[in-house]
Motif scaffolding. Structure first.
Motif, PDB file in Angstrom:
ATOM      1  N   ARG A  68       0.871  -1.179   0.000  1.00  0.00           N
ATOM      2  CA  ARG A  68       0.000   0.000   0.000  1.00  0.00           C
ATOM      3  C   ARG A  68       0.905   1.226   0.000  1.00  0.00           C
ATOM      4  O   ARG A  68       1.897   1.242   0.723  1.00  0.00           O
ATOM      5  CB  ARG A  68      -0.862   0.054   1.261  1.00  0.00           C
ATOM      6  N   ARG A 120     -18.339  10.059  -1.961  1.00  0.00           N
ATOM      7  CA  ARG A 120     -18.983  10.104  -0.653  1.00  0.00           C
ATOM      8  C   ARG A 120     -17.963  10.210   0.473  1.00  0.00           C
ATOM      9  O   ARG A 120     -16.979   9.483   0.494  1.00  0.00           O
ATOM     10  CB  ARG A 120     -19.828   8.840  -0.464  1.00  0.00           C
ATOM     11  N   ALA A 125     -16.916   5.525  12.966  1.00  0.00           N
ATOM     12  CA  ALA A 125     -17.150   5.508  14.410  1.00  0.00           C
ATOM     13  C   ALA A 125     -15.843   5.719  15.157  1.00  0.00           C
ATOM     14  O   ALA A 125     -14.792   5.226  14.751  1.00  0.00           O
ATOM     15  CB  ALA A 125     -17.774   4.179  14.815  1.00  0.00           C
ATOM     16  N   SER A 127     -14.896   4.473  17.804  1.00  0.00           N
ATOM     17  CA  SER A 127     -14.392   3.265  18.452  1.00  0.00           C
ATOM     18  C   SER A 127     -13.525   2.432  17.519  1.00  0.00           C
ATOM     19  O   SER A 127     -13.034   1.388  17.898  1.00  0.00           O
ATOM     20  CB  SER A 127     -15.566   2.416  18.915  1.00  0.00           C
ATOM     21  N   SER A 130      -9.235   0.717  17.608  1.00  0.00           N
ATOM     22  CA  SER A 130      -8.614  -0.582  17.844  1.00  0.00           C
ATOM     23  C   SER A 130      -8.603  -1.429  16.572  1.00  0.00           C
ATOM     24  O   SER A 130      -7.980  -2.475  16.530  1.00  0.00           O
ATOM     25  CB  SER A 130      -9.364  -1.322  18.946  1.00  0.00           C
ATOM     26  N   GLY A 131      -9.288  -0.955  15.526  1.00  0.00           N
ATOM     27  CA  GLY A 131      -9.365  -1.722  14.283  1.00  0.00           C
ATOM     28  C   GLY A 131      -8.130  -1.538  13.420  1.00  0.00           C
ATOM     29  O   GLY A 131      -7.397  -0.559  13.561  1.00  0.00           O
ATOM     30  N   PRO A 132      -7.883  -2.493  12.502  1.00  0.00           N
ATOM     31  CA  PRO A 132      -6.697  -2.415  11.651  1.00  0.00           C
ATOM     32  C   PRO A 132      -6.784  -1.246  10.672  1.00  0.00           C
ATOM     33  O   PRO A 132      -7.841  -0.976  10.111  1.00  0.00           O
ATOM     34  CB  PRO A 132      -6.699  -3.733  10.873  1.00  0.00           C
ATOM     35  N   GLY A 135      -6.112  -2.739   6.674  1.00  0.00           N
ATOM     36  CA  GLY A 135      -5.795  -4.158   6.682  1.00  0.00           C
ATOM     37  C   GLY A 135      -4.413  -4.480   7.204  1.00  0.00           C
ATOM     38  O   GLY A 135      -3.970  -5.626   7.144  1.00  0.00           O
ATOM     39  N   TYR A 177     -12.049   2.869  24.323  1.00  0.00           N
ATOM     40  CA  TYR A 177     -12.086   2.234  23.000  1.00  0.00           C
ATOM     41  C   TYR A 177     -10.728   1.660  22.590  1.00  0.00           C
ATOM     42  O   TYR A 177     -10.597   1.065  21.534  1.00  0.00           O
ATOM     43  CB  TYR A 177     -12.563   3.222  21.938  1.00  0.00           C
ATOM     44  N   LYS A 237       0.943 -12.438  11.351  1.00  0.00           N
ATOM     45  CA  LYS A 237       1.031 -11.436  10.282  1.00  0.00           C
ATOM     46  C   LYS A 237       1.969 -10.304  10.703  1.00  0.00           C
ATOM     47  O   LYS A 237       2.213 -10.086  11.891  1.00  0.00           O
ATOM     48  CB  LYS A 237      -0.365 -10.865   9.986  1.00  0.00           C
TER      49      LYS A 237
ATOM     50  N   GLU B 114     -27.614   4.464   4.553  1.00  0.00           N
ATOM     51  CA  GLU B 114     -27.044   3.408   3.719  1.00  0.00           C
ATOM     52  C   GLU B 114     -28.064   2.784   2.767  1.00  0.00           C
ATOM     53  O   GLU B 114     -27.740   2.462   1.634  1.00  0.00           O
ATOM     54  CB  GLU B 114     -26.475   2.290   4.608  1.00  0.00           C
ATOM     55  N   SER B 255     -19.419   3.002  19.206  1.00  0.00           N
ATOM     56  CA  SER B 255     -19.519   2.141  18.026  1.00  0.00           C
ATOM     57  C   SER B 255     -20.829   2.335  17.281  1.00  0.00           C
ATOM     58  O   SER B 255     -21.087   1.675  16.291  1.00  0.00           O
ATOM     59  CB  SER B 255     -19.419   0.680  18.443  1.00  0.00           C
ATOM     60  N   ILE B 257     -23.484   4.605  15.149  1.00  0.00           N
ATOM     61  CA  ILE B 257     -23.666   5.823  14.355  1.00  0.00           C
ATOM     62  C   ILE B 257     -25.147   5.919  13.994  1.00  0.00           C
ATOM     63  O   ILE B 257     -25.679   5.073  13.287  1.00  0.00           O
ATOM     64  CB  ILE B 257     -22.823   5.805  13.067  1.00  0.00           C
ATOM     65  N   GLU B 280     -25.983   2.309  12.559  1.00  0.00           N
ATOM     66  CA  GLU B 280     -24.959   1.358  12.144  1.00  0.00           C
ATOM     67  C   GLU B 280     -24.087   1.100  13.370  1.00  0.00           C
ATOM     68  O   GLU B 280     -23.618   2.026  14.023  1.00  0.00           O
ATOM     69  CB  GLU B 280     -24.133   1.944  10.991  1.00  0.00           C
ATOM     70  N   THR B 282     -20.719  -1.016  14.637  1.00  0.00           N
ATOM     71  CA  THR B 282     -19.565  -1.755  14.118  1.00  0.00           C
ATOM     72  C   THR B 282     -18.731  -2.327  15.247  1.00  0.00           C
ATOM     73  O   THR B 282     -18.406  -1.637  16.215  1.00  0.00           O
ATOM     74  CB  THR B 282     -18.691  -0.852  13.227  1.00  0.00           C
ATOM     75  N   TYR B 284     -15.085  -3.786  15.839  1.00  0.00           N
ATOM     76  CA  TYR B 284     -13.785  -3.817  15.175  1.00  0.00           C
ATOM     77  C   TYR B 284     -12.943  -4.965  15.712  1.00  0.00           C
ATOM     78  O   TYR B 284     -12.929  -5.217  16.913  1.00  0.00           O
ATOM     79  CB  TYR B 284     -13.063  -2.485  15.360  1.00  0.00           C
ATOM     80  N   GLY B 285     -12.264  -5.648  14.812  1.00  0.00           N
ATOM     81  CA  GLY B 285     -11.389  -6.759  15.210  1.00  0.00           C
ATOM     82  C   GLY B 285     -12.141  -7.806  16.002  1.00  0.00           C
ATOM     83  O   GLY B 285     -11.726  -8.237  17.065  1.00  0.00           O
ATOM     84  N   GLY B 290      -9.434  -9.950  13.530  1.00  0.00           N
ATOM     85  CA  GLY B 290      -9.086  -8.901  12.594  1.00  0.00           C
ATOM     86  C   GLY B 290     -10.246  -8.503  11.693  1.00  0.00           C
ATOM     87  O   GLY B 290     -10.146  -7.538  10.962  1.00  0.00           O
ATOM     88  N   ASP B 292     -13.791  -6.771  10.759  1.00  0.00           N
ATOM     89  CA  ASP B 292     -14.720  -5.768  11.270  1.00  0.00           C
ATOM     90  C   ASP B 292     -16.122  -6.219  10.861  1.00  0.00           C
ATOM     91  O   ASP B 292     -16.340  -6.594   9.710  1.00  0.00           O
ATOM     92  CB  ASP B 292     -14.466  -4.387  10.649  1.00  0.00           C
ATOM     93  N   ARG B 321     -22.207  -5.748   7.227  1.00  0.00           N
ATOM     94  CA  ARG B 321     -21.005  -5.497   6.432  1.00  0.00           C
ATOM     95  C   ARG B 321     -19.829  -6.188   7.115  1.00  0.00           C
ATOM     96  O   ARG B 321     -19.581  -5.973   8.303  1.00  0.00           O
ATOM     97  CB  ARG B 321     -20.746  -3.990   6.327  1.00  0.00           C
ATOM     98  N   ASN B 325     -10.185  -7.292   6.367  1.00  0.00           N
ATOM     99  CA  ASN B 325      -8.858  -6.735   6.686  1.00  0.00           C
ATOM    100  C   ASN B 325      -7.727  -7.666   6.277  1.00  0.00           C
ATOM    101  O   ASN B 325      -6.722  -7.809   6.985  1.00  0.00           O
ATOM    102  CB  ASN B 325      -8.757  -6.402   8.180  1.00  0.00           C
ATOM    103  N   SER B 329      -8.155  -7.208   0.728  1.00  0.00           N
ATOM    104  CA  SER B 329      -9.203  -6.242   1.101  1.00  0.00           C
ATOM    105  C   SER B 329     -10.604  -6.785   0.795  1.00  0.00           C
ATOM    106  O   SER B 329     -11.442  -6.094   0.222  1.00  0.00           O
ATOM    107  CB  SER B 329      -9.005  -4.900   0.391  1.00  0.00           C
TER     108      SER B 329
END
Lengths: 266, 395
Positions: A68, A120, A125, A127, A130-132, A135, A177, A237, B114, B255, B257, B280, B282, B284-285, B290, B292, B321, B325, B329
């Motif tokens: 990337r 768009r 969010a 929170s 903590s997400g990747p 990726g 979070y 990974k 959405e 989390s 929305i 919505e 979500t 995460y992980g 990993g 979402d 959804r 990750n 992708s």
């Protein structure tokens, strides 16, 4: 005369913990974790803004790789979290995708993702920290600006780290979070640069290790690592984050970190 | 109009071209649809293979204060049913710190929800691109945006209208009576040359966002009347003049929305209101994997059609959804929309996409439609359930 003396005492009280770093024999007050965190922040204050060209190499457990590329623009915000805007350029299917982050110390961070195919701008969010990130093994919070107030600190020990001596600093994030129970960082005593960080998940198990190399000094003051390697011990990974070029003091301002800027294709 | 824009661009290129930065990128796509049921009308083809090419050329000069983006699009269908050529964008932008002007052909998105994009009215929907209504045709415009501490205010002059192109009598996913091509009727005397105006104010305060918009001009969405010609029935699209007030809002709580879109639209002697509201959530992980995982619940209301089974009249959307990750992708989006007044009326979709290599990407989607009531608009597509697979090459 008395007043002056008081002032000198005050100055010494502030300066002493720092000088104790240079020569431990002078230590009067033992250095706390918070002192180390504050000094780290102090030494990385005043750079204003920077633009960087970076490459991420994502590697899965089988050793397969994916690249990337992104341009990063960061604006330093004194007394609050920094602002950043990232433009993705590779792989080509995500070209034009952009991420705007406005981080805060005392309230939730704000983030918007721009999707060029739909034109768009989507709010994300708070929170998601903590997400990747894209990726990779870096989470959003791993890449956000270091702010002293966001964690509680304990100085565990000092020990040798390669040719340097490092503070071993434990930081416990205050943010609910955050994906981590704690981080343990090795920060060199010479320039307060993070050499390594271990990330422990909410179950207090070692999740990831980040090592930082190829530090270069900019504006004769600020150190930046040109190679960051994040290894996820649980998934096998890893991600390398390579900074190819970095330019400070580009005269960026708040208006370069607005929603309209997300849509720029040039 | 078009010639003036081109001429202006030409002059600009040659006066400042020396310090320009350029980029060019192209996407070539090959798409195949598969309908597994026979059509209602034997004249309808089961869909064919489609090749499309979209190139984006961007140039900027004077440190990015001036920029031009040009995005031509061509779509070729082996049966010539979904052929399409469009200038998605040919837009000049002049940017200053607190304001910018954009002029030419552009694309603009308004909205937060959405399952439906009610407020989004500037660009015409391109039905040849997909059934979700998210593909748009380029819109001629002059747009001025001011960004200040009180938010951003955007003003549009829209000098030309572009009609919605419906599948002809041989196409699938059409009304049981086909729309007669090139027989549009307009309320405005100057037809597609009517000057439309639009504006939008958008304000962000921490975890909350709000936007108010107003549109005055030719409706992007036509109404129809039936015409009998040479013993064949056809629908004629009629584009009325409308005034639309739009409200969008969003609130983030961790989390969650929360999203809202509402419109109030007036015509000559008529008006209606509609809204979409939902949330919505979500994770995460999720489970340390990993992944979402996002959940979407939205409620749709429309006062226009009192038929119990009208689309979006009193409907509930449930969606999920999944973002993997991974290196490719990979993403999956699933949606199901149920009419709350008629249990037999619902539709749903699944979309998946991922990268095969740095230059290749795949997309798949499948839609199904179900309706028993003869007056249900979904009934038209009841035999048009389909699976679509496409390959995309980027360079």
């Amino acid at each position: 005369m008395n007043i002056k003396f008081n002032q000198i005492v005050k100055v010494l009280a502030v300066a002493l913990p720092l000088s104790s770093v240079a020569s431990a024999s002078l230590a009067v007050t033992p250095l706390s974790g918070l002192d180390v965190a504050k000094e780290r922040k102090l030494r990385d204050t005043g750079w204003g803004d920077y633009q960087a060209e970076t490459t991420m190499i994502l590697r899965n457990a089988h050793g397969e790789e994916s690249v990337r590329k992104l341009s990063i623009n960061v604006l330093e915000v004194l007394d609050d979290g920094d602002k950043s805007i990232n433009f993705f350029s590779y792989p080509k299917d995500i070209k034009g995708t952009a991420l705007l982050s406005v981080s805060h110390i005392h309230s939730d961070d704000e983030q918007w993702l721009y999707l060029p195919a739909l034109k768009r701008t989507k709010r994300i969010a708070s929170s998601n920290k903590s997400g990747p990130f894209m990726g990779s093994e870096f989470s959003y919070e791993d890449l956000s600006s270091f702010e002293v107030e966001k964690s509680d600190y304990t100085l565990l020990r000092q020990e040798a780290c390669g040719e340097l001596t490092c503070f071993v600093l434990e930081s416990v994030p205050k943010d609910k979070y955050s994906g981590y129970k704690k981080r343990i960082s090795w920060i060199d005593t010479t320039h307060y640069r993070v050499q390594k960080t271990e990330f422990y998940d909410k179950r207090d198990t070692l999740l990831k290790t980040l090592t930082l190399f190829n530090y270069k000094q900019y504006l004769e003051t600020y150190w930046r690592p040109h190679t960051m390697k994040m290894i996820n011990h649980q998934s096998g990974k890893s991600t390398d984050l390579l900074t190819e070029e970095i330019r400070f003091k580009n005269g960026l301002s708040d208006s370069d970190f607005s929603q309209t800027q997300l849509k720029r294709v040039f | 109009m078009f010639r003036t824009v081109l001429l202006t661009l030409f002059v600009l290129f040659y006066t400042v071209g020396a310090y320009a930065e350029e980029s060019i990128s192209t996407q070539v796509s090959l798409e195949q649809r598969l309908f597994w049921q026979s059509p209602v009308d034997p004249e309808q083809h089961s869909d064919s293979t489609i090749l499309s090419i979209e190139t984006e050329y961007a140039i900027s000069w004077l440190e990015g204060t001036h920029g031009v983006i040009f995005t031509p699009f061509i779509q070729l269908d082996t049966d010539s049913i979904r052929d399409n050529t469009d200038v998605r964008e040919l837009l000049w932008t002049y940017r200053q710190d607190t304001w910018e002007v954009r002029s030419g052909v552009g694309k603009v998105f308004w909205g937060q929800t959405e399952s439906m994009h009610l407020v989004d009215i500037v660009n015409q929907t391109d039905l040849s691109g997909g059934v979700d209504g998210e593909d748009k045709l380029g819109q001629p415009m002059i747009n001025i945006v001011f960004s200040r501490e009180w938010g951003s205010a955007s003003f549009f002059i829209l000098p030309y209208f572009r009609e919605r192109e419906f599948p002809d009598s041989q196409g699938r996913l059409r009304y049981s009576v086909p729309v007669v091509p090139n027989r549009n009727e307009y309320e405005a005397g100057d037809e597609e040359h009517h000057l439309d105006l639009a504006s939008r104010w958008h304000y962000i305060e921490g975890n909350a966002e709000v936007a108010l918009s107003y549109f005055d001009g030719t409706s992007r969405e036509p109404s129809f009347y039936t015409l009998k010609e040479n013993d064949e029935l056809g629908l004629v699209a009629f584009y009325p003049q409308v005034q639309q007030f739009g409200l969008e809002s969003l609130y983030i709580d961790g989390s969650w929305i929360w999203k809202f879109e509402g419109i109030y639209r007036t015509y000559t002697n008529n008006h209606f209101h509609a809204m979409v509201a939902g949330v919505e959530y979500t994770q995460y992980g999720i489970f340390y994997s990993g992944f979402d995982l996002g959940w979407i619940v939205e409620y749709q209301f429309d006062s226009r059609d009192q038929h119990a089974s009208a689309i979006g009249q009193n409907d509930l959307m449930l969606g999920a959804r999944i973002v993997f990750n991974d290196l490719a992708s990979t993403e999956v989006l699933i949606g199901f929309i149920q009419d709350m007044d008629d249990s037999s009326s619902h539709y749903g979709f699944i979309e998946a996409s991922g990268r095969l290599s740095d230059s290749w990407k795949f997309k798949m989607e499948s839609w199904f439609f179900s309706a028993k009531s003869p007056i249900d608009p979904l009934r038209h597509f009841e035999r048009d359930n389909f699976l679509q697979a496409s390959l995309h090459y980027y360079f």
